[in-house]
Design a protein around this motif. Structure first.
Motif, mmCIF file in Angstrom:
data_model
loop_
_atom_site.group_PDB
_atom_site.id
_atom_site.type_symbol
_atom_site.label_atom_id
_atom_site.label_comp_id
_atom_site.label_asym_id
_atom_site.label_seq_id
_atom_site.Cartn_x
_atom_site.Cartn_y
_atom_site.Cartn_z
ATOM 1 N N TRP A 146 0.771 -1.184 0.066
ATOM 2 C CA TRP A 146 0.027 -0.093 -0.028
ATOM 3 C C TRP A 146 0.707 1.218 0.000
ATOM 4 N N ILE A 147 0.294 2.137 -0.599
ATOM 5 C CA ILE A 147 1.086 3.498 -0.507
ATOM 6 C C ILE A 147 0.020 4.456 0.193
ATOM 7 N N ALA A 154 -6.641 8.103 2.449
ATOM 8 C CA ALA A 154 -6.535 6.405 2.525
ATOM 9 C C ALA A 154 -5.507 5.680 1.712
ATOM 10 N N PRO A 155 -5.069 4.757 2.273
ATOM 11 C CA PRO A 155 -4.119 3.844 1.562
ATOM 12 C C PRO A 155 -4.740 3.382 0.218
ATOM 13 N N VAL A 156 -3.800 3.190 -0.698
ATOM 14 C CA VAL A 156 -3.889 2.762 -2.103
ATOM 15 C C VAL A 156 -3.232 1.567 -2.245
ATOM 16 N N SER A 157 -3.643 0.706 -2.637
ATOM 17 C CA SER A 157 -2.914 -0.708 -3.149
ATOM 18 C C SER A 157 -2.084 -0.399 -4.386
ATOM 19 N N VAL A 203 2.891 -2.690 4.137
ATOM 20 C CA VAL A 203 2.460 -4.133 3.708
ATOM 21 C C VAL A 203 1.527 -4.811 4.936
ATOM 22 N N SER A 204 0.439 -5.194 4.364
ATOM 23 C CA SER A 204 -0.570 -5.777 5.087
ATOM 24 C C SER A 204 -0.622 -7.614 4.813
ATOM 25 N N LEU A 205 -1.223 -8.250 5.743
ATOM 26 C CA LEU A 205 -1.495 -9.614 5.244
ATOM 27 C C LEU A 205 -3.025 -9.640 4.952
ATOM 28 N N GLU A 206 -3.269 -10.114 3.693
ATOM 29 C CA GLU A 206 -4.475 -10.208 3.169
ATOM 30 C C GLU A 206 -4.795 -11.552 2.743
ATOM 31 N N PRO A 207 -6.170 -11.857 2.505
ATOM 32 C CA PRO A 207 -6.433 -13.285 1.818
ATOM 33 C C PRO A 207 -6.087 -13.362 0.592
ATOM 34 N N ALA A 208 -5.911 -14.581 0.020
ATOM 35 C CA ALA A 208 -5.315 -14.883 -1.085
ATOM 36 C C ALA A 208 -6.206 -14.057 -2.095
ATOM 37 N N GLY A 209 -5.613 -13.390 -3.159
ATOM 38 C CA GLY A 209 -6.072 -12.573 -3.966
ATOM 39 C C GLY A 209 -6.073 -10.885 -3.554
ATOM 40 N N SER A 228 -7.073 -7.730 -0.701
ATOM 41 C CA SER A 228 -8.032 -7.027 0.156
ATOM 42 C C SER A 228 -9.283 -6.838 -1.169
ATOM 43 N N THR A 229 -10.409 -7.139 -0.894
ATOM 44 C CA THR A 229 -11.622 -6.969 -1.851
ATOM 45 C C THR A 229 -12.268 -5.799 -1.332
ATOM 46 N N THR A 230 -11.775 -4.851 -0.321
ATOM 47 C CA THR A 230 -12.662 -3.652 0.040
ATOM 48 C C THR A 230 -11.914 -2.409 -0.268
#
Length: 125
Positions: free
Chosen positions: A66-67, A73-76, A100-106, A108-110
């Motif tokens: 993310w930046i 707000a953060p932008v992927s 850096v975040s830990l997200e589900p495979a694929g 963040s969907t939000t």
């Protein structure tokens, strides 16, 4: 003329064989215990983030980059896998933050980090 052309070709060949200087590192993101770390570098219109310590995210999860500009707000920027992540971008200004975040495979969907933020670093230079 043919001598000048040959010399030009020789000079061009030598320049192309010279090692290129690595892109300058603009941020280092690391977990508190240093078991996971990434380096962000910028050159020629590309931001490249490379894992320099640790392993990929556990099965079923992914590291997402993310930046964050001040007061926004953060932008992927994408998902961090085995290979470095390279993104065409303008040079991020000093003071912006990479995370850096830990997200589900694929990922963040939000459109925002949904998992824990593992590390952040302010962009320098």
């Amino acid at each position: 003329l043919s001598g000048a052309a040959a010399a030009a070709v020789l000079v061009l060949g030598v320049v192309m064989l010279m090692p290129q200087a690595p892109a300058p590192v603009i941020a280092t993101l690391a977990a508190e215990d240093k078991t996971l770390a990434f380096e962000a570098s910028y050159a020629d219109g590309e931001l490249t983030v490379t894992r320099v310590a640790g392993t990929p995210a556990p099965a079923g999860q992914v590291h997402e980059l993310w930046i964050i500009a001040p007061d926004t707000a953060p932008v992927s920027l994408g998902l961090l896998a085995d290979a470095p992540l390279t993104v065409a971008a303008a040079k991020p200004p000093t003071g912006w933050v990479l995370a850096v975040s830990l997200e589900p495979a694929g990922g963040s969907t939000t459109g925002a980090p949904t998992g824990p933020v593992l590390m952040t670093a302010e962009i320098g230079i």
